[in-house]
Design a protein around this motif. Structure first.
Motif, PDB file in Angstrom:
ATOM      1  N   LYS A 535     -10.058  36.975  46.056  1.00 21.08           N
ATOM      2  CA  LYS A 535      -9.956  36.500  44.681  1.00 21.08           C
ATOM      3  C   LYS A 535      -9.716  34.983  44.663  1.00 21.08           C
ATOM      4  CE  LYS A 535      -7.505  37.228  40.324  1.00 21.08           C
ATOM      5  NZ  LYS A 535      -7.389  35.806  40.015  1.00 21.08           N
ATOM      6  N   VAL A 536      -8.759  34.541  45.473  1.00 17.48           N
ATOM      7  CA  VAL A 536      -8.436  33.109  45.478  1.00 17.48           C
ATOM      8  C   VAL A 536      -9.618  32.290  46.012  1.00 17.48           C
ATOM      9  CG1 VAL A 536      -6.828  31.355  46.313  1.00 17.48           C
ATOM     10  CG2 VAL A 536      -5.979  33.623  45.748  1.00 17.48           C
ATOM     11  N   SER A 537     -10.364  32.852  46.955  1.00 15.38           N
ATOM     12  CA  SER A 537     -11.502  32.090  47.494  1.00 15.38           C
ATOM     13  C   SER A 537     -12.560  31.867  46.422  1.00 15.38           C
ATOM     14  CB  SER A 537     -12.112  32.809  48.696  1.00 15.38           C
ATOM     15  OG  SER A 537     -12.908  33.904  48.270  1.00 15.38           O
ATOM     16  N   LYS A 538     -12.548  32.692  45.396  1.00 17.41           N
ATOM     17  CA  LYS A 538     -13.523  32.511  44.313  1.00 17.41           C
ATOM     18  C   LYS A 538     -12.997  31.591  43.218  1.00 17.41           C
ATOM     19  CE  LYS A 538     -15.483  36.939  45.384  1.00 17.41           C
ATOM     20  NZ  LYS A 538     -15.029  38.327  45.258  1.00 17.41           N
ATOM     21  N   ASP A 539     -11.777  31.868  42.722  1.00 17.61           N
ATOM     22  CA  ASP A 539     -11.327  31.047  41.580  1.00 17.61           C
ATOM     23  C   ASP A 539     -10.480  29.840  42.004  1.00 17.61           C
ATOM     24  OD1 ASP A 539      -8.736  32.004  42.036  1.00 17.61           O
ATOM     25  OD2 ASP A 539      -8.838  33.535  40.491  1.00 17.61           O
ATOM     26  N   LEU A 540     -10.098  29.764  43.265  1.00 14.33           N
ATOM     27  CA  LEU A 540      -9.350  28.639  43.810  1.00 14.33           C
ATOM     28  C   LEU A 540      -8.012  28.394  43.089  1.00 14.33           C
ATOM     29  CD1 LEU A 540     -12.393  26.244  44.431  1.00 14.33           C
ATOM     30  CD2 LEU A 540     -11.481  27.991  45.949  1.00 14.33           C
ATOM     31  N   PHE A 541      -7.391  29.478  42.642  1.00 15.30           N
ATOM     32  CA  PHE A 541      -6.041  29.388  42.064  1.00 15.30           C
ATOM     33  C   PHE A 541      -5.033  29.914  43.087  1.00 15.30           C
ATOM     34  CE2 PHE A 541      -8.255  29.091  37.961  1.00 15.30           C
ATOM     35  CZ  PHE A 541      -7.520  28.069  37.384  1.00 15.30           C
ATOM     36  N   LEU A 542      -4.360  28.992  43.752  1.00 12.97           N
ATOM     37  CA  LEU A 542      -3.502  29.397  44.864  1.00 12.97           C
ATOM     38  C   LEU A 542      -2.195  30.062  44.429  1.00 12.97           C
ATOM     39  CD1 LEU A 542      -4.400  26.282  46.824  1.00 12.97           C
ATOM     40  CD2 LEU A 542      -4.587  28.576  47.788  1.00 12.97           C
ATOM     41  N   HIS A 543      -1.822  29.898  43.161  1.00 13.33           N
ATOM     42  CA  HIS A 543      -0.558  30.524  42.757  1.00 13.33           C
ATOM     43  C   HIS A 543      -0.632  32.046  42.899  1.00 13.33           C
ATOM     44  CE1 HIS A 543      -2.817  30.708  38.949  1.00 13.33           C
ATOM     45  NE2 HIS A 543      -2.041  31.720  38.623  1.00 13.33           N
ATOM     46  N   THR A 544      -1.834  32.598  42.826  1.00 14.55           N
ATOM     47  CA  THR A 544      -1.983  34.047  43.031  1.00 14.55           C
ATOM     48  C   THR A 544      -1.488  34.447  44.418  1.00 14.55           C
ATOM     49  OG1 THR A 544      -4.010  33.834  41.745  1.00 14.55           O
ATOM     50  CG2 THR A 544      -3.627  35.953  42.813  1.00 14.55           C
ATOM     51  N   LEU A 545      -1.821  33.629  45.401  1.00 16.39           N
ATOM     52  CA  LEU A 545      -1.384  33.916  46.768  1.00 16.39           C
ATOM     53  C   LEU A 545       0.135  33.777  46.885  1.00 16.39           C
ATOM     54  CD1 LEU A 545      -2.229  34.618  49.663  1.00 16.39           C
ATOM     55  CD2 LEU A 545      -2.547  32.180  50.098  1.00 16.39           C
ATOM     56  N   CYS A 546       0.705  32.782  46.194  1.00 16.84           N
ATOM     57  CA  CYS A 546       2.158  32.595  46.222  1.00 16.84           C
ATOM     58  C   CYS A 546       2.863  33.783  45.572  1.00 16.84           C
ATOM     59  CB  CYS A 546       2.538  31.315  45.487  1.00 16.84           C
ATOM     60  SG  CYS A 546       1.860  29.839  46.245  1.00 16.84           S
TER      61      CYS A 546
END
Ligand code: ARG
Length: 607
Positions: A535-546
């Motif tokens: 998901k993050v690799s597509k939308d580039l929103f790193l807070h999801t990973l955090c």
């Protein structure tokens, strides 16, 4: 009719999975097969799959296609209702080793329950083979980040770009993409005229004796002052620009000298934060700008406007135009960015073009994409991905400045982080427990980790308030809390005196078993790692990973509260070691470590 070539291949045997797999994607495949078997006449029927909420009654995932399909059938004059559709889909659902059972619920929801054996297999693979990326098509990706300007201060905005860009690059590299990290330094332009003119006056023998410019900002200010006040100097500065741009070797070496001073300063920051990036500034594009200007002229896309040549991003001439050639014949930031796109598409063969800058440049990148598309440089639906981020604010919610109102020097900021993190460790008496080396490792990990994490854990689009006090809190979703949680998890096996070798032997013998409810919940959380990464690799929103990292640590706490890993007698002697649970600790630690690694945060074994 569904052609067999359109039919995705499904996983039929758990043991065929050795690496990593995205459960959501696999379930989508399973249900797209079910839907096309149930409704072979529908063209591209919607397959909607989501994670279920917190209530385990509703399963782990849900297929919510029935409502949309019932709607679609109605427009085709077929009488039905969502519940019937869901039943029909259910009947046609192929068996999958991922799924324990599927259930019809409510007006037409399909609840999917994951198979425990599969989740256990996934976790055992992590212990045997390490944390592997889910397979994806390898792409060439150019990511443009950091990009400070020569002779000017690198500011907190550049710091954000640097931190976010580094992390995006790490994530895409983990997925095995071919990533090119570019530092689009502001190293070209008219300001170099005055800098060179001032250099010639102040250090006449600069060619033989390297000038001792320690403070390039002060040097910049001096030359700017002269430029503004002294007509003669101003004229010379302009002629210096002409000499430089025409490639006069003396001027080129003066320019190189100045760039080098700045570069050394920037590198200090990059070294501290462990940033990898290739310098390729605006100057790199000089000859390419000549070419692109000619191309745009030939295509009839430029028009004159008070002596300049401008280009509109659309034929309606809406918005603002790009300035491609200035009235003095020079190029602009706009021109250089047109060249970056052409270079990256045609020479680098980039599949994705990512630019990381503050939201202030939003319009610039909209116009850039429009112009590049109009010029035919961006084609076949290729887009620019502008990774925007908000402003860094001080605790007073105003622009981040020192008390006396000056911009904050980044090195000073990092130093303050180091100092505060050491204070924090001492406050907790850690200096009495850790060796000096361990203390220092913890100090740097916390200082730089908390600065990076504070930046990454918020939705990047929003402004964020820079506060060391908040960053260094040891509760909640902070780097300190999470780093500490990881050290605790890693110490469990150590304290039980179980060596890594023994644990791995147990992995090969029995493997993880998720019997207790809390183990099962933690296991399923860990299973979502590939899904989050994709998901993050597509939308580039790193807070999801955090947020995911934080969720893991919360699930772990729940597990650890409820499940004994090691049992001791009242005297503290170990009476029983639960190896399966230690394995679950190990798998948790490995996934958390990988998350930290992607975020660019150094972990420590003790703190
Ligand atoms: N140097 C620019 C600045 O400080 C950022 C450059 C971003 N990259 C780009 N290709 N425009 O604002």
């Amino acid at each position: 009719q569904v052609k067999s070539t359109e039919c995705p291949t499904l996983i039929t045997d758990i043991n065929s999975i050795e690496g990593s797999i995205c459960v959501l994607d696999e379930l989508k495949k399973v249900f797209s097969v079910a839907v096309s078997l149930a409704y072979p006449d529908l063209i591209e029927p919607p397959v909607v799959l989501t994670q279920s909420g917190n209530n385990i009654k509703f399963g782990d995932y849900q297929c919510n296609s029935a409502m949309a399909i019932a709607q679609l059938l109605k427009t085709n004059n077929i009488k039905t209702n969502p519940r019937q559709v869901a039943e029909n889909i259910l009947k046609n659902t192929p068996t999958s080793p991922l799924i324990e059972k599927v259930e019809l619920a409510g007006i037409g929801f399909i609840n999917i329950f994951l198979n425990k054996r599969f989740v256990e297999h996934f976790l055992n693979c992590i212990l045997k083979f390490g944390v592997k990326p889910p397979p994806v098509k390898r792409e060439r990706i150019v990511i443009d980040f950091s990009a400070p300007n020569i002779a000017k201060e690198m500011h907190v905005g550049h710091l954000r770009s640097t931190i976010i860009g580094e992390s995006i690059a790490r994530l895409l590299e983990f997925l095995n993409h071919d990533v090119l990290r570019i530092n689009h330094l502001g190293d070209w332009g008219t300001q170099f005229g005055m800098l060179i003119a001032h250099l010639q006056d102040k250090y006449p023998n600069y060619k033989t004796h390297s000038p001792p410019i320690s403070d390039l900002q002060a040097f910049y200010k001096e030359s700017k002052k002269r430029f503004d006040e002294d007509e003669e100097f101003k004229k010379r500065a302009y002629s210096c620009v002409v000499q430089l741009q025409s490639g006069n070797p003396d001027y080129i070496s003066a320019w190189k000298l100045i760039c080098e001073v700045s570069r050394c300063e920037f590198q200090k920051i990059y070294d501290r934060l462990n940033i990898t990036i290739i310098d390729r500034g605006e100057s790199f594009y000089q000859s390419r700008m000549d070419i692109i200007v000619k191309e745009l002229k030939d295509k009839g896309l430029l028009e004159e406007d008070e002596g300049r040549l401008i280009m509109w991003s659309n034929t309606e001439r809406e918005g603002i135009p790009f300035t491609i050639v200035k009235s003095d014949g020079g190029y602009t930031y706009d021109t250089s960015d047109m060249a970056t796109i052409k270079q990256r598409v045609e020479e680098e063969k980039a599949d994705r073009l990512i630019y990381v800058t503050d939201a202030g440049q939003y319009t610039h990148f909209v116009v850039l994409e429009g112009c590049a598309t109009r010029a035919g440089i961006l084609k076949d639906g290729k887009k620019i991905e502008h990774v925007v981020f908000g402003v860094v604010l001080g605790e007073d919610k105003k622009k981040f400045k020192t008390r006396s109102g000056e911009t904050i020097k980044l090195i000073k900021l990092l130093d303050e982080g180091l100092k505060r993190s050491l204070d924090k460790l001492k406050e907790k008496g850690r200096d009495l427990v850790l060796t000096p080396e361990e203390l220092e490792a913890a100090q740097t990990a916390i200082a730089y980790g908390c600065i990076k994490y504070a930046d990454l854990c918020h939705n990047r689009v929003n402004d964020y308030i820079f506060s060391f006090d908040k960053m260094l809190e040891d509760k909640g979703n902070t780097a300190v809390y999470l780093l500490y949680a990881l050290t605790r998890i890693q110490s469990i096996a150590r304290n039980a005196q179980v060596s890594h070798e023994t644990l791995m032997e147990e992995v090969n013998k029995s493997g993880i078993k998720l019997n207790h409810e809390a183990e099962w919940k933690l296991g399923k959380t860990l299973l979502r790692f590939p899904e989050v990464i994709l998901k993050v690799s597509k939308d580039l929103f790193l807070h999801t990973l955090c947020e995911y990292l934080y969720e893991i640590s919360c699930m772990f706490t729940e597990f650890y509260d409820k499940c004994y890993c090691v049992e001791r007698d009242p005297a503290g002697n170990i009476v029983k070691v639960n190896y399966e649970r230690l394995m679950l600790c190990e798998a948790t630690a490995r996934i958390m470590t990988k998350c930290f690694d992607i975020l660019g945060i150094q972990t420590v074994s003790k703190m």
